[in-house]
Design a protein around this motif. Structure first.
Motif, PDB file in Angstrom:
ATOM      1  N   UNK A 498     -38.087  16.983  21.313  1.00 20.96           N
ATOM      2  CA  UNK A 498     -37.874  18.428  21.446  1.00 20.96           C
ATOM      3  C   UNK A 498     -38.991  19.078  22.260  1.00 20.96           C
ATOM      4  N   UNK A 499     -40.227  18.592  22.046  1.00 22.15           N
ATOM      5  CA  UNK A 499     -41.333  19.114  22.860  1.00 22.15           C
ATOM      6  C   UNK A 499     -41.125  18.759  24.327  1.00 22.15           C
ATOM      7  N   UNK A 500     -40.668  17.519  24.533  1.00 17.88           N
ATOM      8  CA  UNK A 500     -40.474  17.040  25.901  1.00 17.88           C
ATOM      9  C   UNK A 500     -39.428  17.879  26.624  1.00 17.88           C
ATOM     10  N   UNK A 501     -38.362  18.259  25.883  1.00 21.60           N
ATOM     11  CA  UNK A 501     -37.319  19.093  26.480  1.00 21.60           C
ATOM     12  C   UNK A 501     -37.919  20.414  26.970  1.00 21.60           C
ATOM     13  N   UNK A 502     -38.828  20.947  26.182  1.00 17.40           N
ATOM     14  CA  UNK A 502     -39.478  22.190  26.614  1.00 17.40           C
ATOM     15  C   UNK A 502     -40.349  21.956  27.843  1.00 17.40           C
ATOM     16  N   UNK A 503     -41.099  20.831  27.858  1.00 20.62           N
ATOM     17  CA  UNK A 503     -41.928  20.518  29.029  1.00 20.62           C
ATOM     18  C   UNK A 503     -41.072  20.384  30.273  1.00 20.62           C
ATOM     19  N   UNK A 504     -39.948  19.696  30.106  1.00 20.98           N
ATOM     20  CA  UNK A 504     -39.070  19.458  31.265  1.00 20.98           C
ATOM     21  C   UNK A 504     -38.592  20.795  31.829  1.00 20.98           C
ATOM     22  N   UNK A 505     -38.127  21.658  30.920  1.00 20.83           N
ATOM     23  CA  UNK A 505     -37.625  22.958  31.395  1.00 20.83           C
ATOM     24  C   UNK A 505     -38.732  23.715  32.137  1.00 20.83           C
ATOM     25  N   UNK A 593     -25.436  11.512  25.974  1.00 26.34           N
ATOM     26  CA  UNK A 593     -26.772  11.373  26.542  1.00 26.34           C
ATOM     27  C   UNK A 593     -27.230  12.720  27.065  1.00 26.34           C
ATOM     28  N   UNK A 594     -28.498  12.986  26.890  1.00 26.35           N
ATOM     29  CA  UNK A 594     -29.043  14.233  27.427  1.00 26.35           C
ATOM     30  C   UNK A 594     -29.706  13.942  28.764  1.00 26.35           C
ATOM     31  N   UNK A 595     -29.284  14.659  29.761  1.00 27.67           N
ATOM     32  CA  UNK A 595     -29.827  14.496  31.106  1.00 27.67           C
ATOM     33  C   UNK A 595     -30.375  15.837  31.591  1.00 27.67           C
ATOM     34  N   UNK A 596     -31.232  15.725  32.593  1.00 27.67           N
ATOM     35  CA  UNK A 596     -31.654  16.932  33.291  1.00 27.67           C
ATOM     36  C   UNK A 596     -31.336  16.718  34.764  1.00 27.67           C
ATOM     37  N   UNK A 675     -32.431  10.929  33.065  1.00 25.74           N
ATOM     38  CA  UNK A 675     -32.264  10.897  31.611  1.00 25.74           C
ATOM     39  C   UNK A 675     -33.515  11.468  30.965  1.00 25.74           C
ATOM     40  N   UNK A 676     -33.353  12.242  29.893  1.00 22.44           N
ATOM     41  CA  UNK A 676     -34.538  12.877  29.298  1.00 22.44           C
ATOM     42  C   UNK A 676     -35.269  11.962  28.318  1.00 22.44           C
ATOM     43  N   UNK A 677     -34.551  10.995  27.751  1.00 22.81           N
ATOM     44  CA  UNK A 677     -35.169  10.190  26.702  1.00 22.81           C
ATOM     45  C   UNK A 677     -36.422   9.436  27.175  1.00 22.81           C
ATOM     46  N   UNK A 678     -36.351   8.733  28.341  1.00 16.82           N
ATOM     47  CA  UNK A 678     -37.567   8.036  28.777  1.00 16.82           C
ATOM     48  C   UNK A 678     -38.718   8.996  29.086  1.00 16.82           C
ATOM     49  N   UNK A 679     -38.365  10.206  29.504  1.00 17.33           N
ATOM     50  CA  UNK A 679     -39.416  11.193  29.789  1.00 17.33           C
ATOM     51  C   UNK A 679     -40.113  11.560  28.488  1.00 17.33           C
ATOM     52  N   UNK A 680     -39.295  11.726  27.437  1.00 15.02           N
ATOM     53  CA  UNK A 680     -39.870  12.057  26.132  1.00 15.02           C
ATOM     54  C   UNK A 680     -40.813  10.954  25.666  1.00 15.02           C
ATOM     55  N   UNK A 681     -40.396   9.706  25.870  1.00 16.66           N
ATOM     56  CA  UNK A 681     -41.253   8.591  25.456  1.00 16.66           C
ATOM     57  C   UNK A 681     -42.582   8.622  26.205  1.00 16.66           C
ATOM     58  N   UNK A 682     -42.494   8.894  27.520  1.00 17.74           N
ATOM     59  CA  UNK A 682     -43.715   8.920  28.318  1.00 17.74           C
ATOM     60  C   UNK A 682     -44.634  10.047  27.870  1.00 17.74           C
ATOM     61  N   UNK A 683     -44.025  11.191  27.559  1.00 21.08           N
ATOM     62  CA  UNK A 683     -44.837  12.337  27.170  1.00 21.08           C
ATOM     63  C   UNK A 683     -45.499  12.138  25.815  1.00 21.08           C
TER      64      UNK A 683
END
Lengths: 787, 333
Positions: A498-505, A593-596, A675-683
């Motif tokens: 959820x934090x990562x989703x905010x960072x991405x936005x 899947x959640x994508x950006x 895909x947002x999931x790997x971004x979340x993992x990295x963050x």
């Protein structure tokens, strides 16, 4: 549900300001949507008698009417100019006297119409906001005292109409009596049904009418009465007014009584012309496929086995149980003997039939929610009472009641402690019994400080302890529970995803893109138009075909957004979306899947890739690489795959110009989707600190001639490996093509920085590092050093 | 030689004072203060002087040198200042002439803004954020929430079903409430979560309806949770989100998944009321469906729309605006 105060007062001495009563009703969960005062705007309107009619000397469409309003001398009638011609000398009419403010706001004044004085206005029914013909004026019943205020003459008092929003669990409140019962209980005033006085006459009802219930699942109870010597006529104004206020149209006295009783008591009922019902026999059974019935509205209905039927002695359907009566036994002006039915039906059956036939009525609504099976006798008696009064009917002796599948609900054990726990109260068993009793929940003490509570037959929604708790809370007052804030033992926080989703936005917003929110539904051809596989999951019951497929990519939605903006001359829009795509799966649910995705109108693949690397930098996606490759929907030679930590993260490039044509978009369109999931993992992993060297670095540049099909990313990988820990950074500078280099190769320039943590590198060391790089790249990447 | 010093100094100071550029000054500095400069050459003659005169002569030479140095320094400062002034004059920019809008400015969608703000308010109250799939099983969306097959409430939801699995078994969730069930099944109480999310109804789009919209759900399961905890949580949220002048009330209502049920209204500082959402004590059937013993634990839940709050905050009067993706709309907020 529209409920008149005066009507409720038949059941309980309810007094109070309308706003206060409305607040109490709302606090009981009977939300008052509006309060309306009715009958009040008739001040100044009186009964007048027509004593002369004359043509207007100057106008054909107006006549002169002389009326008497009571106290003036007989030779001084009031002259009125009137545009209607439907009255005769001797008729009584409603007259708005001078100074009257009409319901519509018009003030009546003395005025001249083509030279003749008019001293008031004779009113039509609509002008008085009554149901009726607007073409002519309203002719009143004969015998009313002349000069009497119209409110008194028509028995219409100033009244208050509450429009109440009744929730699905309160079928009892779909009646005036039911609302009055709830309100009286809260106000602490007694509630009672007025006694019905009926003097039945021979013969006994069972000798002229009979009922058989073949399906107990369908019918809980069924009751009939017989009315004889019925004269079907017009209802009196007081009844017409109440029906009108309740939102129903007066039709004739029998239909009106039927509706009146339903509104008053909540029990839908039905009338048959007894002479058209063979042997006066009614049979209740389930329908069969293939049967038909012409209903009251003249439609021929196909019956199925899920419908309940009322049939005659010959087993012919004459009514659709609980939904609509049949045409063959309908009451007509010539009807004199009426068979009156009041029954309670299985809720689900009525719901299914009314849904299947799209036939929703006041009756079916009440049956679906649950009518009171023990209220049948009262409804039959009340109907009969009104029929005697208004239709001159005589009533046969007694009602015929046949028991069907009514199962009495068992008492509910209610623990005092449970009540006080859920409501945060400290009520005693006596308090609880006292709150429940006025709304018909009788109770007696049981073991362990609890009560056994009998649920009244009109409350099918109440069956468990918590239901009773709600009733207690409702009548005690929710506000008495107080307010306190629970203290969780945990900290509130967002998950890493959820934090990562905010960072991405924020990264996209920071890069200048605005967040779009396209609908996730696509038209059947959208995926094909966007060059994507047509494997979207379809909706079973879409509202429109254009929104019948679940998206498998964010591309079609964002393309439409770009197209929309371009067609509105919003050029160069840059949009992004964080959204869910729905991919086919063999699991219970689709693969969500959640994508950006980011889309840039007027931008090339270069700008899209630059954006990607910018975002990767902001989001800390170190080591993200791009390799050319064809992607569905994207430009075949200007798109590629994005890889991060060995996994495919998404795609970047330009939208295929053929797709842009299909969407009517001009110019190039840059695109990236991740895909947002790997971004979340990295963050979720923090970068490790590297000490900054205090020794000077050695910077060198190198250029290699490399075949076109060898991507820069591969060279970088080779270099990073070959450079070892002393290679602090490598930067790709540019690509250079020339005839000299040949058609299939280009020169790639790189800049390197070497640095040690513990010393200044010697020239010899740097030369060796340089050679290592050259050897590695030449060996692994089909490259040669450009000299 | 020594006696020539004043004249040398005078000549040097005069030359330096009229140097036109820093380059010229540097040349003059070299001439008058460099190794070959006459003033310094005088040092070589010191040895020829009588011992008792040497000290004075040395001092005179140093003074001469210092005078010239001071002159050079003074001129250098003057020249630097005037050259900077010339540079500033020639570099003048009119910042009002700068073309703006070359760098696009990104905006978060107002639904996201409201969503994140709501999350933050509840996080501050100790809630965590739960999520669930948008395509749901009918069991999670209905049965587990005390809406069994055939229940009239199913009709009221105008459900969109999905062609996946057995017919009628999957649907686009009509509310965020299935997340309650998923959360209960995934973790043991106590539970304090909110679940914001996208939901779907088979509604034709108009100013107040969209087939796609957003809700936020709250679920608290703990020992001794009562209606008062619900009312207090709603009140705390109300003041945190809307402001200190706002308050809330509960009034009875009906939902299949709560018993007792309530609607909650927000009272604005001007006294007017806003119907915000539904809430209640979680129905024991729902708790059991989530594997929670209603005798041991009690729970409340609440839910309301996010989109309407977003519209209200910015004075947008048409729900459809949220989904047209017109940059002229998106870039306003």
């Amino acid at each position: 549900m529209n409920v008149l105060l005066s009507w409720m007062q038949q059941f309980a001495p309810i007094e109070g300001e309308p706003e206060e009563l409305a607040a109490v009703l709302t606090d009981l969960g009977l939300v008052v949507e509006s309060i309306e005062t009715v009958g009040a705007s008739w001040d100044g309107i009186v009964v007048a008698k027509v004593i002369d009619l004359r043509p207007h000397p100057e106008a054909d469409r107006i006549q002169l009417v002389d009326v008497m309003v009571g106290d003036q001398p007989a030779d001084e009638p009031l002259q009125i100019c009137c545009g209607a011609f439907n009255m005769s000398v001797g008729d009584l009419v409603p007259l708005a006297t001078l100074g009257t403010i009409m319901p519509g706001g018009l003030e009546i004044a003395r005025r001249k119409l083509r030279g003749e004085w008019s001293n008031g206005m004779i009113c039509s029914a609509p002008e008085l906001e009554l149901e009726g013909d607007g073409d002519g004026i309203m002719v009143l019943e004969p015998g009313l005292p002349i000069g009497q205020p119209l409110t008194e003459a028509l028995g219409v008092e100033t009244d208050v109409l509450f429009d109440i929003d009744v929730e699905g669990n309160r079928p009892d409140a779909l009646s005036v009596a039911g609302v009055a019962r709830d309100l009286a209980a809260r106000l602490g005033v007694p509630f009672a049904f007025p006694e019905v006085t009926l003097s039945g006459s021979a013969p006994a009802t069972e000798t002229v009418a009979s009922v058989e219930i073949q399906s107990n699942d369908l019918c809980q109870r069924f009751g009939v009465r017989v009315l004889e010597n019925v004269t079907v006529g017009t209802s009196p104004q007081w009844m017409a007014s109440r029906l009108t206020a309740a939102g129903m149209r007066p039709i004739n006295s029998i239909v009106d009584i039927s509706n009146y009783v339903m509104l008053e008591l909540g029990q839908p009922n039905h009338t048959y012309d007894l002479d058209l019902v063979p042997e006066g026999h009614l049979r209740v059974r389930m329908g069969s496929d293939g049967e038909t019935l012409r209903t009251l509205d003249g439609q021929d209905r196909s019956i199925t086995e899920v419908d309940g039927l009322i049939c005659d002695a010959n087993d012919q359907p004459i009514g659709l149980a609980g939904v609509m009566g049949g045409a063959s036994t309908e009451i007509s002006d010539s009807t004199t003997r009426v068979l009156l039915e009041a029954a309670v039906w299985d809720r689900m059956t009525i719901a299914k039939t009314s849904r299947r036939l799209n036939l929703r009525s006041e009756a079916s609504t009440r049956f679906e929610r649950g009518a009171d099976p023990l209220g049948i006798e009262r409804a039959l008696d009340r109907f009969a009472e009104l029929a005697v009064e208004l239709c001159g009917a005589t009533v046969t002796e007694g009602a015929v009641i046949v028991e069907g599948g009514l199962t009495p609900s068992p008492p509910v054990n209610v623990r005092t402690a449970r009540v006080n726990h859920l409501l945060n109260t400290s009520l005693s068993a006596d308090d609880i019994a006292g709150l429940l009793s006025p709304i018909g929940f009788s109770s007696r003490t049981a073991g362990g400080d609890s009560l056994d509570v009998d649920v009244p037959s009109w409350r099918p929604d109440s069956s468990i302890e918590e239901d009773i708790v709600e009733e207690i809370g409702r009548h005690y007052g929710y506000d008495k529970s107080g307010k306190r804030v629970p203290t969780p033992s945990q900290n509130g926080e967002l998950t890493p995803a959820q934090q990562s989703r905010r960072h991405i936005r924020r990264a996209f917003v920071g890069a200048g893109l605005s967040e779009a929110m396209p609908l996730p539904f696509l038209a059947p051809d959208d995926l094909a138009r966007a060059g994507l596989d047509e494997d979207g999951i379809s909706l079973t019951n879409p509202l429109v075909a254009e929104e019948s497929i679940l998206r498998t990519s964010l591309l079609p939605g964002l393309l439409k957004a770009v197209g929309y903006n371009q067609s509105h001359r919003n050029e160069g829009v840059q949009l992004f979306e964080v959204g869910t795509v729905f991919l086919p799966s063999d699991q219970t649910l689709p693969d969500e899947q959640e994508w950006v995705a980011g889309i840039q109108a007027g931008a090339s693949a270069v700008e899209a890739t630059q954006l990607l690397h910018h975002l990767a930098g902001v989001l800390g996606l170190k080591g993200l690489t791009v390799a050319n490759g064809e992607r569905p929907g994207l430009h075949p030679t200007r798109s590629g795959t994005v890889t991060f930590r060995g996994r495919t993260l998404g795609e970047v490039g330009e939208v295929d110009p053929r797709v842009l044509d299909a969407y009517g978009i001009a110019g190039r369109v840059g695109w990236l989707q991740l895909a947002t999931e790997p971004i979340a993992e990295a963050l979720s992993t923090s970068p490790k600190y590297k000490k900054i060297s205090l020794f000077p670095s050695s910077d060198i540049d190198l250029s290699f001639v490399v075949p076109d099909d060898e991507p820069v990313s591969k060279l970088l990988t080779t270099m990073e490996k070959a450079g070892g820990p002393l290679l602090r950074s490598v930067r790709f500078l540019n690509a250079f093509r020339s005839e000299q280099l040949g058609a299939d190769a280009r020169s790639l320039a790189f800049s390197y920085r070497f640095q040690a943590d513990d010393r200044t590198l010697t020239d010899a060391e740097v030369a060796e590092l340089r050679q290592n790089l050259i050897d590695a790249v030449e060996g692994k990447n089909r490259a040669s050093l450009r000299t | 030689m020594i006696e020539d010093l004043p004249a040398l100094v005078a000549a040097a100071v005069s030359a330096v004072a009229t140097a036109a550029t820093t380059d010229e000054l540097r040349t003059l500095e070299q001439t008058h203060l460099g190794k070959e400069a006459a003033v310094l050459q005088a040092r070589k003659q010191l040895g020829d002087l009588p011992k008792e005169d040497r000290k004075d002569a040395g001092r005179a030479i140093n003074e001469a040198r210092e005078q010239i140095e001071a002159a050079v320094e003074q001129r250098r400062t003057e020249l630097a200042s005037s050259e900077r002034a010339a540079q500033f004059d020639s570099e003048r920019l009119d910042l009002s002439e700068v073309v703006v809008g070359e760098r696009p400015v990104g905006h978060r969608h107002i639904v996201t803004q409201a969503w994140e703000e709501l999350e933050d308010v509840f996080i501050g109250m100790g809630f965590r954020v739960a999520e669930g799939p948008q395509v749901e099983t009918d069991w999670h969306n209905f049965d587990a929430l005390n809406i069994p097959p055939g229940h009239p409430a199913r009709d009221g939801f105008d459900t969109i079903y999905v062609d996946h699995g057995e017919s009628g078994s999957t649907l686009l969730r009509t509310h965020t409430s299935p997340v309650q069930i998923r959360t209960m099944l995934a973790q043991e109480p106590p539970i304090h979560v909110i679940a914001p999310g996208r939901v779907f109804r088979r509604d034709t789009a108009d100013a107040t309806h969209m087939p796609v919209f957003h809700q936020i759900e709250g679920l608290v399961i703990d020992r001794n949770i009562s209606l008062a905890d619900l009312a207090g949580t709603i009140e705390a949220f109300t003041t945190a989100y809307f402001g200190s002048g706002f308050s809330s009330r509960l009034r009875p209502n009906h939902f299949p998944f709560t018993e007792p049920s309530a609607e909650f209204d927000i009272q604005r500082p001007d006294g007017s009321w806003l119907e915000l959402g539904g809430c209640g004590m979680v129905h024991p059937h729902v708790l059991r469906a989530g594997g929670v013993d209603p005798e041991e634990w009690s729970a409340f839940a609440f839910g309301f729309g996010i989109d309407r709050l977003a519209l209200m905050k910015f004075g947008v009067d048409d729900l459809r605006e949220l989904f047209t993706n017109d940059i002229r709309f998106l870039s306003q907020f």
